[in-house]
Scaffold this active site. Structure first.
Site, PDB file in Angstrom:
ATOM      1  CB  CYS A 160     -19.910   0.530   3.299  1.00  0.00           C
ATOM      2  SG  CYS A 160     -18.991   1.991   3.777  1.00  0.00           S
TER       3      CYS A 160
ATOM      4  CG  HIS B  49      -2.717  -6.527  -3.473  1.00  0.00           C
ATOM      5  ND1 HIS B  49      -1.786  -5.994  -2.601  1.00  0.00           N
ATOM      6  CD2 HIS B  49      -2.853  -5.638  -4.478  1.00  0.00           C
ATOM      7  CE1 HIS B  49      -1.378  -4.825  -3.064  1.00  0.00           C
ATOM      8  NE2 HIS B  49      -2.005  -4.588  -4.201  1.00  0.00           N
TER       9      HIS B  49
ATOM     10  CD  GLU C  53     -12.958   1.333   6.271  1.00  0.00           C
ATOM     11  OE1 GLU C  53     -13.156   0.139   6.563  1.00  0.00           O
ATOM     12  OE2 GLU C  53     -13.847   2.209   6.307  1.00  0.00           O
TER      13      GLU C  53
END
Length: 127
Positions: free
Chosen positions: A33, A72, A113
């Site tokens: 991550c 985005h 997620e």
């Protein structure tokens, strides 16, 4: 009794909005991550409150606009905090509350997620 006689009526609405964003975390341990990566998030929004003069707790279109601000983009470029699902849930809750603080009684936000992992926050407001 008519529909307009129910001033103390509390209404709950629900909206699902999907968004895609990139981010990276800055964790103090080795983790995948910590490198830039993306997710196809799913957000579930529950809002409970009083009806406004338009007969709505909140406009569904306004909820979509909140999500559009994080769709985005690289979340790590937009925010100074760790862009975890937990913190995104808190951010969305606060943004939703700002839309109609006089009518909202409770907000619950769930941010998925992945298909198997989500974070959820909720808060009640005294109006």
């Amino acid at each position: 009794m008519s529909i307009n006689d129910e001033n103390d009526l509390s209404v709950k609405i629900y909206k699902i909005v999907n968004f895609s964003s990139a981010h990276k975390l800055d964790l103090p341990y080795e983790s995948r991550c910590n490198t830039l990566h993306g997710h196809n998030y799913k957000s579930e929004l529950w809002i409970k409150g009083k009806l406004d003069e338009n007969g709505m707790v909140i406009d569904f279109h306004d909820l979509k606009k909140v999500i559009k601000n994080i769709d985005h983009i690289n979340l790590s470029d937009k925010f100074e905090w760790q862009t975890t699902a937990e913190n995104l849930s808190k951010y969305l809750l606060n943004q939703i509350y700002q839309l109609s603080p006089n009518t909202i009684e409770k907000i619950k936000v769930r941010v998925w997620e992945t298909e198997t992992a989500y974070a959820e926050v909720s808060k009640s407001f005294n109006n």
